[in-house]
Design a protein around this motif. Structure first.
Motif, PDB file in Angstrom:
ATOM      1  N   SER A 185      -2.744  -8.896  -7.611  1.00  0.00           N
ATOM      2  CA  SER A 185      -3.747  -8.174  -6.816  1.00  0.00           C
ATOM      3  C   SER A 185      -3.372  -8.151  -5.345  1.00  0.00           C
ATOM      4  CB  SER A 185      -5.123  -8.833  -6.982  1.00  0.00           C
ATOM      5  OG  SER A 185      -5.547  -8.752  -8.321  1.00  0.00           O
ATOM      6  N   VAL A 186      -2.915  -9.277  -4.827  1.00  0.00           N
ATOM      7  CA  VAL A 186      -2.500  -9.336  -3.418  1.00  0.00           C
ATOM      8  C   VAL A 186      -1.292  -8.438  -3.196  1.00  0.00           C
ATOM      9  CG1 VAL A 186      -1.530 -10.839  -1.633  1.00  0.00           C
ATOM     10  CG2 VAL A 186      -3.495 -11.605  -2.976  1.00  0.00           C
ATOM     11  N   GLU A 187      -0.368  -8.451  -4.137  1.00  0.00           N
ATOM     12  CA  GLU A 187       0.817  -7.591  -4.035  1.00  0.00           C
ATOM     13  C   GLU A 187       0.415  -6.119  -3.991  1.00  0.00           C
ATOM     14  OE1 GLU A 187       4.101  -6.576  -7.225  1.00  0.00           O
ATOM     15  OE2 GLU A 187       4.446  -8.575  -6.393  1.00  0.00           O
ATOM     16  N   ASP A 188      -0.537  -5.733  -4.837  1.00  0.00           N
ATOM     17  CA  ASP A 188      -1.028  -4.349  -4.843  1.00  0.00           C
ATOM     18  C   ASP A 188      -1.652  -3.979  -3.503  1.00  0.00           C
ATOM     19  OD1 ASP A 188      -0.220  -4.117  -7.482  1.00  0.00           O
ATOM     20  OD2 ASP A 188      -2.232  -4.390  -8.315  1.00  0.00           O
ATOM     21  N   ALA A 189      -2.475  -4.882  -2.959  1.00  0.00           N
ATOM     22  CA  ALA A 189      -3.140  -4.613  -1.679  1.00  0.00           C
ATOM     23  C   ALA A 189      -2.115  -4.471  -0.561  1.00  0.00           C
ATOM     24  CB  ALA A 189      -4.129  -5.730  -1.354  1.00  0.00           C
ATOM     25  N   LEU A 190      -1.145  -5.386  -0.521  1.00  0.00           N
ATOM     26  CA  LEU A 190      -0.135  -5.324   0.535  1.00  0.00           C
ATOM     27  C   LEU A 190       0.754  -4.095   0.403  1.00  0.00           C
ATOM     28  CD1 LEU A 190       0.895  -9.066   0.899  1.00  0.00           C
ATOM     29  CD2 LEU A 190      -0.506  -7.680   2.443  1.00  0.00           C
ATOM     30  N   TYR A 191       0.975  -3.641  -0.805  1.00  0.00           N
ATOM     31  CA  TYR A 191       1.766  -2.427  -1.011  1.00  0.00           C
ATOM     32  C   TYR A 191       1.086  -1.234  -0.335  1.00  0.00           C
ATOM     33  CZ  TYR A 191       4.142   1.463  -3.253  1.00  0.00           C
ATOM     34  OH  TYR A 191       4.843   2.621  -3.478  1.00  0.00           O
ATOM     35  N   VAL A 192      -0.239  -1.181  -0.426  1.00  0.00           N
ATOM     36  CA  VAL A 192      -0.985  -0.038   0.097  1.00  0.00           C
ATOM     37  C   VAL A 192      -1.216  -0.131   1.601  1.00  0.00           C
ATOM     38  CG1 VAL A 192      -3.193   1.201  -0.036  1.00  0.00           C
ATOM     39  CG2 VAL A 192      -2.115   0.374  -2.111  1.00  0.00           C
ATOM     40  N   ILE A 193      -1.530  -1.327   2.118  1.00  0.00           N
ATOM     41  CA  ILE A 193      -1.885  -1.447   3.542  1.00  0.00           C
ATOM     42  C   ILE A 193      -0.873  -2.252   4.342  1.00  0.00           C
ATOM     43  CG2 ILE A 193      -4.359  -1.163   3.154  1.00  0.00           C
ATOM     44  CD1 ILE A 193      -4.593  -4.245   3.555  1.00  0.00           C
ATOM     45  N   GLY A 194       0.195  -2.714   3.700  1.00  0.00           N
ATOM     46  CA  GLY A 194       1.179  -3.539   4.379  1.00  0.00           C
ATOM     47  C   GLY A 194       2.086  -2.728   5.277  1.00  0.00           C
ATOM     48  N   GLY A 195       2.942  -3.420   5.950  1.00  0.00           N
ATOM     49  CA  GLY A 195       3.863  -2.769   6.870  1.00  0.00           C
ATOM     50  C   GLY A 195       3.393  -2.926   8.298  1.00  0.00           C
ATOM     51  N   LYS A 196       4.193  -2.428   9.178  1.00  0.00           N
ATOM     52  CA  LYS A 196       3.959  -2.612  10.605  1.00  0.00           C
ATOM     53  C   LYS A 196       2.819  -1.754  11.155  1.00  0.00           C
ATOM     54  CE  LYS A 196       6.549  -2.568  14.942  1.00  0.00           C
ATOM     55  NZ  LYS A 196       7.876  -2.390  15.542  1.00  0.00           N
ATOM     56  N   TRP A 197       2.575  -0.582  10.561  1.00  0.00           N
ATOM     57  CA  TRP A 197       1.720   0.402  11.214  1.00  0.00           C
ATOM     58  C   TRP A 197       0.406   0.715  10.517  1.00  0.00           C
ATOM     59  CZ3 TRP A 197       3.385   0.789  15.863  1.00  0.00           C
ATOM     60  CH2 TRP A 197       4.745   0.714  16.144  1.00  0.00           C
ATOM     61  N   LYS A 198       0.304   0.561   9.212  1.00  0.00           N
ATOM     62  CA  LYS A 198      -0.858   1.074   8.476  1.00  0.00           C
ATOM     63  C   LYS A 198      -2.191   0.498   8.960  1.00  0.00           C
ATOM     64  CE  LYS A 198       1.207   2.832   4.288  1.00  0.00           C
ATOM     65  NZ  LYS A 198       2.607   2.455   4.281  1.00  0.00           N
ATOM     66  N   LEU A 199      -2.284  -0.814   9.078  1.00  0.00           N
ATOM     67  CA  LEU A 199      -3.547  -1.391   9.539  1.00  0.00           C
ATOM     68  C   LEU A 199      -3.857  -0.992  10.979  1.00  0.00           C
ATOM     69  CD1 LEU A 199      -3.736  -4.942   7.940  1.00  0.00           C
ATOM     70  CD2 LEU A 199      -5.201  -2.967   7.499  1.00  0.00           C
ATOM     71  N   LYS A 200      -2.835  -0.868  11.815  1.00  0.00           N
ATOM     72  CA  LYS A 200      -3.057  -0.431  13.195  1.00  0.00           C
ATOM     73  C   LYS A 200      -3.645   0.978  13.217  1.00  0.00           C
ATOM     74  CE  LYS A 200       0.589  -3.237  15.259  1.00  0.00           C
ATOM     75  NZ  LYS A 200       1.832  -3.237  16.040  1.00  0.00           N
TER      76      LYS A 200
END
Length: 125
Positions: free
Chosen positions: A22-37
């Motif tokens: 589940s955590v892996e799925d969430a990070l896949y979608v919102i992870g990375g340097k820019w998405k949350l910003k």
């Protein structure tokens, strides 16, 4: 939401595997340097045009912003609104209701980040 627990009776291999997945799925979608910003900028500023968003998210290139917005739109976090009746055509981006479901996650990450920075400064470790 389930809490992570290290006791053997609560943390079966299957349950731990599900949590990791589940955590892996969430990070896949919102992870990375820019998405949350980008998500945070859209939530704080409401409807916003591309160039204005690029100025707010300091350091992001136009190409990367464009790709990130497309990805966020595909995953339901951003809505692209085209005002074709205007000349020149105006394109705005807004966060969706689904995007706002991340608010508690973002607030928790923000609080954790402040605490971590304070711990580093005070050499707690």
């Amino acid at each position: 939401m389930e809490k992570f627990d290290n006791s053997e009776e609560n943390c079966t291999a299957q349950r731990c595997s599900q949590n990791l997945s589940s955590v892996e799925d969430a990070l896949y979608v919102i992870g990375g340097k820019w998405k949350l910003k980008i998500i945070i900028a859209l939530q704080e500023h409401g409807s916003i045009r591309f160039n204005e968003l690029q100025r707010i998210v300091v350091g992001i290139s136009a190409r990367v912003l464009s790709n990130e917005l497309k990805d966020l739109e595909l995953n339901g976090f951003v809505k692209r609104i085209v005002h074709a009746e205007q000349t020149p055509v105006v394109v705005e981006y807004i966060s969706t209701d689904y995007s706002r479901t991340l608010k508690t996650v973002i607030m928790s990450l923000s609080e954790w980040g402040r605490t971590h920075k304070r711990n580093i400064r005070e050499d707690v470790f």
